[in-house]
Each structure stands twice: as C-alpha cells, then as structure tokens.
Write an enzyme that holds these catalytic residues in place. Structure first.
Site, PDB file in Angstrom:
ATOM      1  N   MET A  63      -8.154   2.690   9.524  1.00  0.00           N
ATOM      2  CA  MET A  63      -7.463   1.477   8.944  1.00  0.00           C
ATOM      3  C   MET A  63      -6.779   0.976  10.013  1.00  0.00           C
ATOM      4  SD  MET A  63      -5.794   2.315   5.021  1.00  0.00           S
ATOM      5  CE  MET A  63      -6.917   2.281   3.692  1.00  0.00           C
ATOM      6  N   ILE A  75       1.610   3.028   7.032  1.00  0.00           N
ATOM      7  CA  ILE A  75       0.630   3.967   7.993  1.00  0.00           C
ATOM      8  C   ILE A  75       0.329   3.228   9.156  1.00  0.00           C
ATOM      9  CG2 ILE A  75      -0.099   5.180   5.833  1.00  0.00           C
ATOM     10  CD1 ILE A  75      -2.921   3.823   6.458  1.00  0.00           C
ATOM     11  N   ASP A  76       0.133   1.904   9.060  1.00  0.00           N
ATOM     12  CA  ASP A  76      -0.002   1.159  10.206  1.00  0.00           C
ATOM     13  C   ASP A  76       0.734   1.072  11.369  1.00  0.00           C
ATOM     14  OD1 ASP A  76      -2.397   0.541   8.711  1.00  0.00           O
ATOM     15  OD2 ASP A  76      -1.593  -1.686   8.239  1.00  0.00           O
ATOM     16  N   GLY A 129       0.909  -1.076   0.170  1.00  0.00           N
ATOM     17  CA  GLY A 129      -0.239  -0.133  -0.025  1.00  0.00           C
ATOM     18  C   GLY A 129       1.122   1.312  -0.054  1.00  0.00           C
TER      19      GLY A 129
END
Ligand SMILES: Nc1ncnc2c1ncn2[C@@H]1O[C@H](COP(=O)(O)OP(=O)(O)OP(=O)(O)O)[C@@H](O)[C@H]1O
Ligand SMILES: O=P(O)(O)OC[C@H]1O[C@](O)(CO)[C@@H](O)[C@@H]1O
Ligand SMILES: [Mg+2]
Length: 340
Positions: free
Chosen positions: A168, A125-126, A10
């Site tokens: 998310m 981003i996680d 991603g």
C-alpha cells in the site's frame, strides 16, 4: 465532560489501543463520560452514538480493527457542521476526539473552524502525516510486509524467479521503502521517485546474473518516469477516489517480457492493515490516546497529539494537515545504492 470518540478513514492496527487509552485515563483521572460514534463521520450525521464505558475497552490494546467501525462517508456532504452540532447537542456531547489520517484531520480542522470542540489523533499505516514523526499502524504494516517478502524470497529462489510485491501507499512510499530495505529488495519503486523501465530491467537482470532471485517492491501509487496516471480500477472509495492497485501485475508482465525471467506478482493489500498491532504500535497508540484526553481536559481545541522524538506533543491541526510527509530523495538514494 461528555466526550465522543470516532475513528474514520481506512482502519489501522492500534485504533482500539487509542480508544482504550482515551477511556481508561479519562475515566480514572478526569471522571469524564464517553460515547462512541459508529462508523466514523457516518455515525455523527446519522445520529448513531453508543455508550463507551470503561468495561467496553478491556483488553483492547492488542485487538486489530476498531470496535467503533469506520467509513469514508463525508459529513460535509451529509448535513455538514450544522448537522454535527445538532447531533452533539442532542447527546450533550462537549467534545469530540477524531482518530484518523490526513482526510479525517482535515475534517476535524473544518469542525474546529465551525466552533466544534475537537482534538485529533493521527493514524495511518502510510505514515504520511508531516506533523508527527510516526503514525501508529505503520510499524505493524512494515512488519507484515517484511515477513511476506522474506517468504516470497525463498519460493522465488527455489524457482529462480523474479518476485514482485505490491504494497500500500497511495501517495507515499514509506511502507515500500522500509519493508524493502528490511528484506533486502533488489528494487524499491515508490511514488516520490519515478524510475525508467530500463533502469528496473537492469536491476532485475543484474540480481539474476549474480545468482539471486530478484525481489521488486512496488508501492501502489508508483508511476514510471514520464507517466502521470496511477494504476487502478474504475471503482471508487466512499469519498469518490479511484481505488488503486494493479501496478505490481503490470510491472510483473513487463519484467517477464523484457528480460525473459519468469516473474510472479503478490499484492499484499489489506493484509497490511489487519490483525494485531505490533508492540511499538500498541505503545504509541496508547500514549496518543491518553495524551488526547489530556488535550481535551485542557481545552486545547483544534490541536492534534503528535510524536516528536520520544515526546508526545500537541500541534495545531492546521499545521498537521498542510502537507504530506513524503520520502525524501536522499533516503531512497541511500537504499538504491544496494539495488540490483
Ligand atoms: N477535504 C475534505 N472535505 C470533506 N470531507 C473530507 C475531506 N477530506 C476527507 N474528508 C472525509 O474524511 C474521510 C476520511 O478521510 P480519508 O478517506 O482520506 O481517510 P484518512 O483519514 O486520511 O485515513 P487513511 O488515508 O489512512 O485511510 C473521507 O473519506 C471523507 O469522507
Ligand atoms: O481499500 P480502502 O479502505 O479504500 O483503502 C485503501 C487505501 O488505504 C490506505 O491504506 C490508507 O489507509 C492507502 O494506502 C490505500 O490506498
Ligand atoms: Mg488519507
């Protein structure tokens, strides 16, 4: 040296700042030559390689997305390491810098095991990579989520509604936890900590009874206590994994039915991944990029750059991909004291 750069998995704010850092330092200090691989591992097996001169990376640190493109195409089922070696040889590429999350870095480790010269750069981003204190992209995603929740709160208060926000986080709840704390959420639901429906309803009712419009932040990978299956669709991503999403809507309906409080859901989705990186992410990504080109120049094959405290270090890709960095229970407990 001739060095190829690819971004896979991603996308994430800061990828372009890494590419810029790699090319500028590599050009100025080491006089390396760079090429870009288009769309992650797809370009490596499809022989889609483009020149990456320093003029191409001008002004990139504030630009979202990735100029190289990305995908979830696996090289392992599309020719494997033999095909990758063939393409690299054809272009006389000496080394590869792979920028990605845990999946991309797992593939980078496989490349290293097959004798391909590779260095990794962690992104997502996680924030779920255990070998680095932070990944770039996380700070931007948390800022976007926090600003969104702040906005949802005022409309919630105007209508005396409960507002649910789905963020998310397939396996971990870092975005939910940080954005939830920053915006003063009344409940934060994350994959690491299953809670009961009753507990959620109690928090919502309690907030409402105190005259607040309840705000619930839920990570897409959350499941209620005693339930295993994550909420998603029957569609899959490029690597065959189920697309998640929908828990926010489910939670919304449950709250309304159980409490009678009018409730609305907002799913932030890819808004959290797009747009300009925060200044923190630009700095971290630039430092990762320049450190990665140092690692290549020092032939530290099979390693990944990482943030430890305030320093950038090199860690083994094997250690970097062995386990996910989940939210420790104590950190969620600290936040939970303020729920309801
Ligand atoms: N164990 C594996 N074997 C073969 N290929 C893999 C493996 N793990 C990942 N890949 C390939 O690497 C790609 C990138 O991994 P993934 O989709 O998990 O993204 P990521 O790099 O973890 O980033 P993010 O999770 O932030 O999107 C996958 O889509 C897949 O093609
Ligand atoms: O829609 P895509 O690109 O498949 O990505 C969704 C996934 O990407 C992530 O943001 C990781 O980058 C996960 O939190 C989410 O499940
Ligand atoms: Mg991943």
């Amino acid at each position: 040296m001739k060095i190829a750069v690819l971004t896979a998995g991603g996308d994430c704010p800061g990828l372009n700042a890494v590419i810029r850092g790699v090319v500028l330092k590599g050009d100025r200090i080491y006089e390396h030559e760079f090429v870009g691989v288009r769309d992650g591992f797809r370009g490596l097996v499809d022989n889609d390689i483009v020149p990456l001169p320093r003029q191409r990376v001008r002004g990139l640190s504030k630009v979202g997305g990735t100029i190289l493109g990305t995908s979830r195409v696996s090289p392992m089922t599309n020719g494997g390491t033999d095909r990758v070696k063939e393409v690299m040889d054809q272009h006389h590429i000496d080394a590869l810098i792979a920028v990605g999350g845990e999946g991309t870095l797992t593939v980078a480790r496989m490349f290293h095991d097959a004798g391909i010269h590779v260095v990794g750069v962690p992104k997502t981003i996680d924030n779920d990579l255990s070998a680095t204190d932070r990944t770039f992209g996380f700070d931007t995603a948390v800022s976007v989520a926090t600003e969104s929740i702040d906005r949802l709160r005022t409309t919630g208060e105007a209508h005396s509604r409960c507002m649910v926000v789905e963020v998310m986080g397939r396996n971990v709840g870092w975005i939910a936890l940080h954005a939830g704390i920053a915006s003063g959420a009344h409940a934060i639901l994350i994959p690491e900590v299953p809670v009961t429906r009753q507990q959620l309803f109690d928090w919502v009712r309690h907030a409402m009874d105190r005259g607040r419009a309840p705000v619930v932040v839920v990570a897409e990978g959350f499941t209620f206590a005693g339930e295993e299956e994550k909420v998603g669709s029957d569609r899959t991503d490029g690597f065959g994994r189920q697309l998640l999403g929908g828990i926010g809507d489910q939670v919304t309906r449950m709250i309304e039915e159980a409490t009678g409080i009018e409730t609305r859901n907002t799913t932030l989705g890819h808004l959290q991944r797009g747009g300009v990186p925060s200044s923190y992410d630009r700095v971290l990504a630039t430092r990762f990029g320049t450190a990665a080109v140092d690692a290549v120049s020092n032939r530290l094959w099979g390693t990944m750059v990482a943030l430890h405290g305030i320093n950038i270090v090199n860690v083994n890709l094997r250690d970097a991909t062995s386990e996910l960095k989940t939210v420790p229970r104590e950190q969620w407990d600290e936040a939970a004291i303020l729920f309801g």
